[in-house]
Write an enzyme that holds these catalytic residues in place. Sequence first.
Site, PDB file in Angstrom:
ATOM      1  N   ASN A  72     -10.365   0.091  -0.192  1.00 18.83           N
ATOM      2  CA  ASN A  72      -8.793   0.171  -0.380  1.00 18.83           C
ATOM      3  C   ASN A  72      -8.322  -0.283  -1.630  1.00 18.83           C
ATOM      4  O   ASN A  72      -8.410  -1.551  -2.020  1.00 18.83           O
ATOM      5  CB  ASN A  72      -8.250  -0.562   0.830  1.00 18.83           C
ATOM      6  CG  ASN A  72      -6.778  -0.488   0.899  1.00 18.83           C
ATOM      7  OD1 ASN A  72      -6.046  -0.066   0.077  1.00 18.83           O
ATOM      8  ND2 ASN A  72      -5.961  -1.175   2.067  1.00 18.83           N
ATOM      9  N   HIS A 130      -3.463   7.306   2.802  1.00 15.24           N
ATOM     10  CA  HIS A 130      -3.708   6.042   2.277  1.00 15.24           C
ATOM     11  C   HIS A 130      -5.250   5.611   2.793  1.00 15.24           C
ATOM     12  O   HIS A 130      -5.400   6.011   3.775  1.00 15.24           O
ATOM     13  CB  HIS A 130      -2.756   5.090   2.803  1.00 15.24           C
ATOM     14  CG  HIS A 130      -3.454   3.554   2.115  1.00 15.24           C
ATOM     15  ND1 HIS A 130      -3.615   3.260   1.030  1.00 15.24           N
ATOM     16  CD2 HIS A 130      -3.076   2.396   2.870  1.00 15.24           C
ATOM     17  CE1 HIS A 130      -3.829   2.128   0.800  1.00 15.24           C
ATOM     18  NE2 HIS A 130      -3.455   1.540   1.968  1.00 15.24           N
ATOM     19  N   CYS A 159       0.924  -1.143  -0.064  1.00 13.36           N
ATOM     20  CA  CYS A 159       0.038   0.043  -0.050  1.00 13.36           C
ATOM     21  C   CYS A 159       0.948   1.207  -0.009  1.00 13.36           C
ATOM     22  O   CYS A 159       0.427   2.378  -0.077  1.00 13.36           O
ATOM     23  CB  CYS A 159      -0.998  -0.079   1.163  1.00 13.36           C
ATOM     24  SG  CYS A 159      -2.358  -1.071   1.084  1.00 13.36           S
TER      25      CYS A 159
END
Length: 331
Positions: free
Chosen positions: A287, A257, A117
């Site tokens: 996500n 994020h 990520c």
Amino acid sequence: MTKITAAITAVGGYVPKFVLTNKMLEGMVETNDEWIVSRTGIKERRILKPEEGEGTSYMAIKAANELIEKRDLDPTEIDLVIVATATPDNMVASTAAFVAAKIGAKNAFAYDLLAACSSFLFGMSTAASYIQSGRYKKVLLIGADKMSSIIDYTDRTTCIIFGDGAGAALFEPNEEGLGLQDEYLRSDGNGRQFLGMDAGGSIMPATEETVKNRKHYIYQDGRTVFKFAVSNMADVAEKIMQRNNLQESDVAWLVPHQANKRIIDATANRMGLDSSKVLMNIHRYGNTTSATLPLLLADFEGQLKKGDNLVFAAFGGGFTWGSIYLKWAYN
Ligand code: UT7
């Protein structure tokens, strides 16, 4: 001599058409809309279906082409294409090379960058370094992931979180001091046991057994990852502010994020930021791993003003995490 900084001069984004809602997930695993929204902030996510397109590159190309069109950019001028991704089209052949060929960046070299990520965040550092060194003038950084290709839709602890998408940002030299100002990037490989995919890599190549035992899907120890994410993302964002003497009032936007709204809120709280300064689209996309940061830039581009101080922060598998301070370069 004027110092050359690396600025983002254009962005683009793409999410697939198919919308997977919490309601639909209720029919697939034992979960409910209230649990998902209160624990994660996610209401729906996008999934790339085969009838729309195939692979991560499909979305990366769409995002890059949007950027190219908006900016009226001649793709033959692009020096380098980096695709930040945890789900490349193919385990060996570079996805970035394919994307570069398809967008007409025929003078560019291209490679993929993998840091879960944090891939796009780390890619920003890479792209900016090439520009600051004077070596290249146009670096196209794309964050793209088809998370649905590694998600087990019978596992309620992961399938509710992830979605597919792509975002792109162009890095160019700037002589007004705009662009990337500072970075604080970290990793700790002891964390890999808590988030990853067991099979398909060099440790556990694919066999009938690995397929039968569902080892080609992502696993995560959510609670542990959550704990590390909350403290580390907040720590690095705070550190970047302190190191650059930024007060809460100096920060125009937090670009975090999008893993869990509670992690984002904790980071904003530590920075002393009002929620109105926090870019968020997790409710719409979930996500999207490498795509969250550039998708935020693409979605909120209209609100970003030249000179705005942006603080990026991310946390991901590996573990990898970090924060970047960037001055926005255009209106
Ligand atoms: O981007 C990469 C980094 N990844 C992250 O940052 C993700 C970090 N982790 C998280 O965001 C959260 O840990 C999750 C959203 C994954 C889970 O939320 P949580 O509040 O940590 O829940 P939990 O794992 O502690 O589970 C609480 C309860 C459990 O039941 P019991 O043991 O209390 O009876 C779970 O079995 O919730 C249950 N549960 C669910 N219930 C309904 C777990 N998943 C679900 C679900 N629907 N989908």
